[in-house]
Motif scaffolding. Structure first.
Motif, PDB file in Angstrom:
ATOM      1  N   GLU A 102      82.882 -15.837  12.684  1.00  0.00           N
ATOM      2  CA  GLU A 102      83.991 -16.465  11.965  1.00  0.00           C
ATOM      3  C   GLU A 102      84.632 -15.473  10.988  1.00  0.00           C
ATOM      4  OE1 GLU A 102      84.648 -20.680   9.525  1.00  0.00           O
ATOM      5  OE2 GLU A 102      82.773 -20.251  10.579  1.00  0.00           O
ATOM      6  N   GLY A 103      85.930 -15.341  11.090  1.00  0.00           N
ATOM      7  CA  GLY A 103      86.647 -14.384  10.252  1.00  0.00           C
ATOM      8  C   GLY A 103      87.257 -13.250  11.047  1.00  0.00           C
ATOM      9  N   GLY A 104      86.978 -13.215  12.364  1.00  0.00           N
ATOM     10  CA  GLY A 104      87.587 -12.197  13.208  1.00  0.00           C
ATOM     11  C   GLY A 104      86.759 -10.956  13.395  1.00  0.00           C
ATOM     12  N   PHE A 105      85.430 -11.084  13.313  1.00  0.00           N
ATOM     13  CA  PHE A 105      84.554  -9.911  13.398  1.00  0.00           C
ATOM     14  C   PHE A 105      83.812  -9.892  14.735  1.00  0.00           C
ATOM     15  CE2 PHE A 105      84.852 -11.235   8.941  1.00  0.00           C
ATOM     16  CZ  PHE A 105      85.425 -10.099   8.396  1.00  0.00           C
ATOM     17  N   GLU A 106      84.065  -8.856  15.524  1.00  0.00           N
ATOM     18  CA  GLU A 106      83.335  -8.701  16.770  1.00  0.00           C
ATOM     19  C   GLU A 106      81.990  -8.065  16.467  1.00  0.00           C
ATOM     20  OE1 GLU A 106      85.425  -6.750  19.911  1.00  0.00           O
ATOM     21  OE2 GLU A 106      83.739  -6.925  21.320  1.00  0.00           O
ATOM     22  N   ILE A 107      80.913  -8.727  16.876  1.00  0.00           N
ATOM     23  CA  ILE A 107      79.556  -8.303  16.532  1.00  0.00           C
ATOM     24  C   ILE A 107      79.035  -7.339  17.592  1.00  0.00           C
ATOM     25  CG2 ILE A 107      77.226  -9.074  15.961  1.00  0.00           C
ATOM     26  CD1 ILE A 107      78.391 -11.834  15.382  1.00  0.00           C
ATOM     27  N   GLY A 108      78.469  -6.250  17.142  1.00  0.00           N
ATOM     28  CA  GLY A 108      77.936  -5.238  18.049  1.00  0.00           C
ATOM     29  C   GLY A 108      76.801  -5.781  18.901  1.00  0.00           C
ATOM     30  N   PRO A 109      76.717  -5.324  20.149  1.00  0.00           N
ATOM     31  CA  PRO A 109      75.688  -5.817  21.076  1.00  0.00           C
ATOM     32  C   PRO A 109      74.263  -5.650  20.553  1.00  0.00           C
ATOM     33  CG  PRO A 109      77.343  -4.548  22.265  1.00  0.00           C
ATOM     34  CD  PRO A 109      77.634  -4.368  20.804  1.00  0.00           C
TER      35      PRO A 109
END
Length: 533
Positions: A102-109
């Motif tokens: 939430e907030g537009g953050f793509e989380i690293g694998p």
């Protein structure tokens, strides 16, 4: 000429049609057989449909393990596993998923995979499986399993939810301090809040597997009794209904009667009397009840008693104790293809950083994924309260909710949303705003013929209740020749029998569990009449 035994099967789903198929093909015309179905179609909670020119499943979707599954065997033998046309989940898209917080953050694998490994290991432990971790990971996580198990062993009614929470807490206790510090590149998210939210995402997926509204209602001890077939999980190319149609194909015309809703079952005399919604009555020697646990729960309430006399306590108590939940599917057609699989990570309910625009019914949805690699149709799963709410929403409310959620999590503009891209999220290289063109949802909770999706062993229940569900009525004491105080000669055996996924101790909640239960009851009657089968 001896009078044929009259058998009526209530429900034309997997259990009912399996029983009918077996009785018809193995009895050498011994029985007068009929299948009465309250709805206008066969299949029950199996319902293959079409959306945006794509084959989809509104209900049962997966063959859960191909090793030994009777559903897989039938689908393979009938050529249903191959098709020239694409079908739902024909290839895996979730493996290539992008995960957004939430907030537009793509989380690293690496962050996602770490928590995925923890969650998977804990669930494998709960299910009594061998942990599929490396020796190093096993050593590092050994005390987590030990701590979580110790917490669960303290009470006799521990839940899967409490076990998972204790496992995550033990994981945090095992790592270095600094969990409340921010994570570079993730705004206001701390490491602990981010990893906890990812863990919650996997818990929400588990809710859809079990149908439990909360994993805190799912019994821990029973989890290890549930059995899975080995091998991959696949969908059926020609649709799940192809298996149903195969089972029904051997039955003569007229055996299956649609739009025949049973309203009362009178039993415990020399025959069973069935009352129907149109006022008609049918008499039978044996009735196999295959309605859902949800219908049975409603049917034992005093104001809508389905059975007369009421079911004995051992049966009604099991019906009340067992869990039965709602899982719904939402299909969304996008204006363009090449939409990636998304895993959705939401902030805690009490967080001041939550996006208030995201509707509450979207906040426990774990994924939005294309139904196959080249499809513009997306699929999301909903469980519990959110699944019930989905049934009430208009198409426009659903479109707005999904668009807002995607925008707030990815930063990608969807349709006419005026919000600018947020931070580091990216869906594809096309700058054109995505548009949702239409939606389709299942409504298993509000359908009076089902009242939900499938069963689970709730806290306070056990596998013994599933066995009790399968017990035929009346219970006859062979030694003294008595049936609940009645002379055995006046009350026939096996008057009311029960089949369906909620009557199988180790394969409940599945189509193959329903299949096995239908076979079990058919074989019970074949043995009773000394038929060779």
């Amino acid at each position: 000429m001896a009078k044929k035994a009259r058998i009526v099967i209530i429900g034309a789903g997997m259990a009912g049609l399996t029983a009918a198929n077996k009785l018809y093909t193995s009895s050498n015309n011994t029985f007068e057989l009929s299948v009465v179905e309250g709805g206008s179609r066969i299949g029950g909670r199996i319902n293959t449909s079409e959306f945006s020119s794509e084959k989809i499943e509104m209900g049962a979707t997966w063959i859960h393990g191909i090793g030994g599954s009777p559903v897989y065997r039938i689908a393979k033998e009938t050529g249903s596993l191959v098709s020239d046309e694409p079908w739902e989940c024909m290839d895996s898209t979730i493996d290539k998923a992008k995960t957004f917080a939430e907030g537009g953050f793509e989380i690293g694998p690496s962050i996602v995979e770490s928590i995925s490994g923890l969650f998977t290991a804990l669930m494998e432990l709960a299910q009594g499986k061998e942990i599929s971790q490396s020796d190093a990971d096993l050593s590092r996580l050994a005390h987590i399993y030990e701590t979580a198990t110790r917490v669960c062993s303290k009470g006799s009614s521990t839940s899967v939810g409490s076990f998972l929470k204790s496992g995550f807490d033990a994981y945090w206790d095992s790592i270095s301090n600094g969990g409340e510090e921010g994570v570079k590149g993730y705004g206001k998210w701390s490491r602990k809040s981010l990893e906890e939210a990812i863990f919650t995402m996997f818990s929400n997926t588990q809710r859809t597997y079990t149908s439990a509204d909360e994993l805190s209602t799912l019994d821990f001890a029973a989890e290890s009794e549930y059995q899975m077939f080995p091998g991959e999980e696949i969908t059926i190319a020609k649709g799940y209904l192809s298996v149903i149609h195969h089972l029904a194909s051997v039955l003569p015309q007229g055996v299956i009667q649609l739009n025949r809703k049973v309203t009362k079952i009178e039993w415990q005399s020399n025959e069973v009397k069935l009352h129907f919604s149109d006022g008609s009555v049918v008499f039978a020697d044996h009735v196999i009840v295959t309605v859902s646990l949800g219908v049975l729960k409603a049917g034992i309430e005093t104001d809508a008693e389905l059975f007369s006399p009421p079911l004995p306590d051992f049966k009604s108590d099991a019906i009340r104790r067992l869990g039965y939940g709602v899982v719904n599917k939402l299909f969304v057609e996008m204006s363009q293809g090449k939409f990636p699989s998304l895993q959705l990570v939401f902030d805690r309910d009490d967080s001041e950083f939550r996006f208030v625009k995201i509707p509450w019914w979207m906040r426990r949805t774990a994924t939005i994924t294309p139904i196959h690699s080249n499809s513009k149709v997306l699929l999301s799963w909903f469980a519990g309260k959110e699944a019930l709410e989905l049934e009430k929403l208009t198409d426009e409310e659903i479109k707005d909710g999904v668009m807002t959620t995607i925008s707030c999590l990815t930063g990608k503009e969807v349709k006419n949303d005026t919000a600018k891209p947020l931070t580091n999220g990216s869906l594809n290289d096309d700058d054109e705003a995505m548009k949702i063109t239409k939606v389709l949802k299942s409504k298993w909770g509000s359908d009076p013929l089902f009242r939900g999706s499938y069963s689970y062993v709730a806290v306070g229940s056990s596998g013994d209740d599933l066995d009790a569900m399968a017990e035929p009525l009346p219970k006859i004491n062979k030694k003294v020749g008595q049936v609940n105080g009645h002379d055995q000669a006046k009350v026939h055996e096996l008057q009311v029998m029960f089949a369906g996924e909620a009557t199988h101790r180790t394969h409940y909640s599945t189509t193959h569990g329903a299949y096995y239960s239908g076979l079990r009851e058919a074989n019970r009657l074949l043995k009773h009449y000394k038929c060779n089968f």
